[in-house]
Structures are given as structure tokens and as C-alpha cells.
Design a protein around this motif. Structure first.
Motif, PDB file in Angstrom:
ATOM      1  N   VAL A  41      43.249  97.474  91.402  1.00 31.94           N
ATOM      2  CA  VAL A  41      42.329  98.084  92.367  1.00 31.94           C
ATOM      3  C   VAL A  41      40.988  97.365  92.310  1.00 31.94           C
ATOM      4  CG1 VAL A  41      41.091 100.204  92.988  1.00 31.94           C
ATOM      5  CG2 VAL A  41      43.490 100.316  92.287  1.00 31.94           C
ATOM      6  N   ILE A  42      40.539  96.993  91.117  1.00 28.60           N
ATOM      7  CA  ILE A  42      39.293  96.233  90.979  1.00 28.60           C
ATOM      8  C   ILE A  42      39.440  94.875  91.650  1.00 28.60           C
ATOM      9  CG2 ILE A  42      37.742  95.106  89.329  1.00 28.60           C
ATOM     10  CD1 ILE A  42      38.193  97.542  87.488  1.00 28.60           C
ATOM     11  N   ASP A  43      40.588  94.220  91.494  1.00 28.89           N
ATOM     12  CA  ASP A  43      40.833  92.940  92.172  1.00 28.89           C
ATOM     13  C   ASP A  43      40.775  93.118  93.684  1.00 28.89           C
ATOM     14  OD1 ASP A  43      41.168  91.741  89.709  1.00 28.89           O
ATOM     15  OD2 ASP A  43      43.369  91.778  89.794  1.00 28.89           O
ATOM     16  N   TRP A  44      41.370  94.203  94.192  1.00 27.34           N
ATOM     17  CA  TRP A  44      41.347  94.472  95.623  1.00 27.34           C
ATOM     18  C   TRP A  44      39.908  94.703  96.087  1.00 27.34           C
ATOM     19  CZ3 TRP A  44      39.546  98.864  98.064  1.00 27.34           C
ATOM     20  CH2 TRP A  44      39.768  98.926  99.436  1.00 27.34           C
ATOM     21  N   LEU A  45      39.150  95.499  95.314  1.00 24.83           N
ATOM     22  CA  LEU A  45      37.763  95.795  95.657  1.00 24.83           C
ATOM     23  C   LEU A  45      36.924  94.517  95.664  1.00 24.83           C
ATOM     24  CD1 LEU A  45      35.613  97.954  96.262  1.00 24.83           C
ATOM     25  CD2 LEU A  45      35.314  98.206  93.781  1.00 24.83           C
ATOM     26  N   ARG A  46      37.121  93.659  94.681  1.00 22.98           N
ATOM     27  CA  ARG A  46      36.405  92.381  94.620  1.00 22.98           C
ATOM     28  C   ARG A  46      36.677  91.568  95.887  1.00 22.98           C
ATOM     29  NH1 ARG A  46      38.914  90.269  90.658  1.00 22.98           N
ATOM     30  NH2 ARG A  46      37.636  91.202  89.024  1.00 22.98           N
ATOM     31  N   GLY A  47      37.945  91.521  96.301  1.00 20.09           N
ATOM     32  CA  GLY A  47      38.310  90.782  97.509  1.00 20.09           C
ATOM     33  C   GLY A  47      37.676  91.371  98.758  1.00 20.09           C
ATOM     34  N   ARG A  48      37.643  92.700  98.859  1.00 13.84           N
ATOM     35  CA  ARG A  48      37.033  93.344 100.028  1.00 13.84           C
ATOM     36  C   ARG A  48      35.531  93.057 100.084  1.00 13.84           C
ATOM     37  NH1 ARG A  48      38.454  94.099 104.292  1.00 13.84           N
ATOM     38  NH2 ARG A  48      37.150  95.889 104.693  1.00 13.84           N
ATOM     39  N   VAL A  49      34.838  93.182  98.948  1.00 17.77           N
ATOM     40  CA  VAL A  49      33.395  92.931  98.915  1.00 17.77           C
ATOM     41  C   VAL A  49      33.118  91.468  99.234  1.00 17.77           C
ATOM     42  CG1 VAL A  49      31.330  92.911  97.457  1.00 17.77           C
ATOM     43  CG2 VAL A  49      32.907  94.851  97.363  1.00 17.77           C
ATOM     44  N   GLU A  50      33.926  90.570  98.697  1.00 15.63           N
ATOM     45  CA  GLU A  50      33.759  89.145  98.985  1.00 15.63           C
ATOM     46  C   GLU A  50      33.947  88.874 100.481  1.00 15.63           C
ATOM     47  OE1 GLU A  50      35.903  85.012  97.631  1.00 15.63           O
ATOM     48  OE2 GLU A  50      35.634  86.597  96.128  1.00 15.63           O
ATOM     49  N   GLU A  51      34.964  89.478 101.060  1.00 12.35           N
ATOM     50  CA  GLU A  51      35.223  89.304 102.491  1.00 12.35           C
ATOM     51  C   GLU A  51      34.070  89.848 103.336  1.00 12.35           C
ATOM     52  OE1 GLU A  51      38.377  91.080 105.748  1.00 12.35           O
ATOM     53  OE2 GLU A  51      39.050  90.811 103.676  1.00 12.35           O
ATOM     54  N   LEU A  52      33.559  91.021 102.973  1.00 14.67           N
ATOM     55  CA  LEU A  52      32.489  91.645 103.744  1.00 14.67           C
ATOM     56  C   LEU A  52      31.139  90.960 103.565  1.00 14.67           C
ATOM     57  CD1 LEU A  52      33.432  95.376 103.115  1.00 14.67           C
ATOM     58  CD2 LEU A  52      33.679  94.097 105.260  1.00 14.67           C
ATOM     59  N   SER A  53      30.981  90.211 102.492  1.00  9.09           N
ATOM     60  CA  SER A  53      29.707  89.533 102.229  1.00  9.09           C
ATOM     61  C   SER A  53      29.725  88.071 102.668  1.00  9.09           C
ATOM     62  CB  SER A  53      29.358  89.629 100.749  1.00  9.09           C
ATOM     63  OG  SER A  53      30.307  88.911  99.978  1.00  9.09           O
ATOM     64  N   GLY A  54      30.751  87.669 103.380  1.00  9.32           N
ATOM     65  CA  GLY A  54      30.794  86.293 103.875  1.00  9.32           C
ATOM     66  C   GLY A  54      31.196  85.263 102.839  1.00  9.32           C
TER      67      GLY A  54
END
Length: 139
Positions: free
Chosen positions: A90-103
Motif C-alpha cells: 500500500v505504501i508502494d502504491w501511495l508513493r506511485g500515486r503521489v509521484e504521479e500527481l506531483s509530475g
């Protein structure tokens, strides 16, 4: 008949409530007699490896989820009242989402703040605002 009794027993013994498998969910709270409605607000801020930080919309983080389940899922997994550690996948998924949303920036942590308040229905002003309950997730 035994199956229904077993389902009822499970329904009242398990937390959180296992609806809609056994029971239907409540239909929410009504406004209080003084014209206020209790609400929980959430904000999130990400820090990045380059030393910068920016606010991230929790609803954008949860955009892949069905809207009706996004906020309850977010609160359950990341909220200050969660009862277990956040799983690494879940942390890996969250990291990916934040990375995607931050460009494409590399996030190092996500700070999430839950605040409760009463919303006055007459003018939408907040009353009885509680201090922030913080959740910090190292990414």
C-alpha cells in the motif's frame, strides 16, 4: 436459519461493521437541533527528495477508487484511528500515486491531517474545530 443466526452474530461482533454483507449501512447523520452538521476534513502534504513540499488532494490520491468508497477507504487505511500498520504494498502504491500527481517528483513522506468541526448549515461556517490529528507515512 442457522446461517442467518451466524451472520447476525458475526455482524454484531466484528468491527468495523461488515455491511452490506449482513447489515445495510446507516443513512448518515442528520443536522443537530442547533443547525450544525458534524464533518471531518482531511488535507495532505507531500515532501520530496529535492527538499520541496506541496499539498496533495486526498481525493486525487484516491481517484482510481469508486467515489463512494474512496474517502472511507482513505480514512480506514491512513486515518489516525487505524489499528494496524500500513502494508508495504500500500505504501508502494501511495508513493506511485503521489509521484504521479506531483509530475514525477520523488516523494519521501506524506503528512495527512484530519480535523473535525461542526458546519453551520445557515452559512457554512465552521464551529468547534478540533486540532489536527496527524498521520505521517514515510515513502
Amino acid at each position: 436459519m442457522l446461517l442467518l443466526i451466524a451472520q447476525g452474530w458475526i455482524s454484531f461482533r466484528v468491527t468495523p461493521e461488515p455491511y452490506p454483507i449482513v447489515r445495510m449501512p446507516s443513512f448518515g447523520l442528520a443536522a443537530s437541533p442547533d443547525g450544525t452538521y458534524p464533518a471531518t476534513f482531511v488535507r495532505a502534504e507531500a515532501s520530496f527528495s529535492d527538499g520541496t513540499s506541496s499539498e496533495i488532494d486526498p481525493y486525487e490520491i484516491m481517484a482510481p477508487f469508486r467515489f463512494s468508497t474512496a474517502r472511507p477507504s482513505y480514512d480506514y487505511v491512513f486515518g489516525p484511528e487505524r489499528k494496524t500498520e500500513i502494508p508495504s504494498d500500500v505504501i508502494d502504491w501511495l508513493r506511485g500515486r503521489v509521484e504521479e500527481l506531483s509530475g514525477g517528483k520523488t516523494p519521501t513522506e506524506l503528512r495527512m491531517c484530519w480535523t473535525e468541526a461542526d458546519v453551520r448549515l445557515k452559512d457554512a461556517k465552521l464551529e468547534n474545530v478540533t486540532p489536527c490529528e496527524l498521520t505521517l507515512v514515510e515513502l
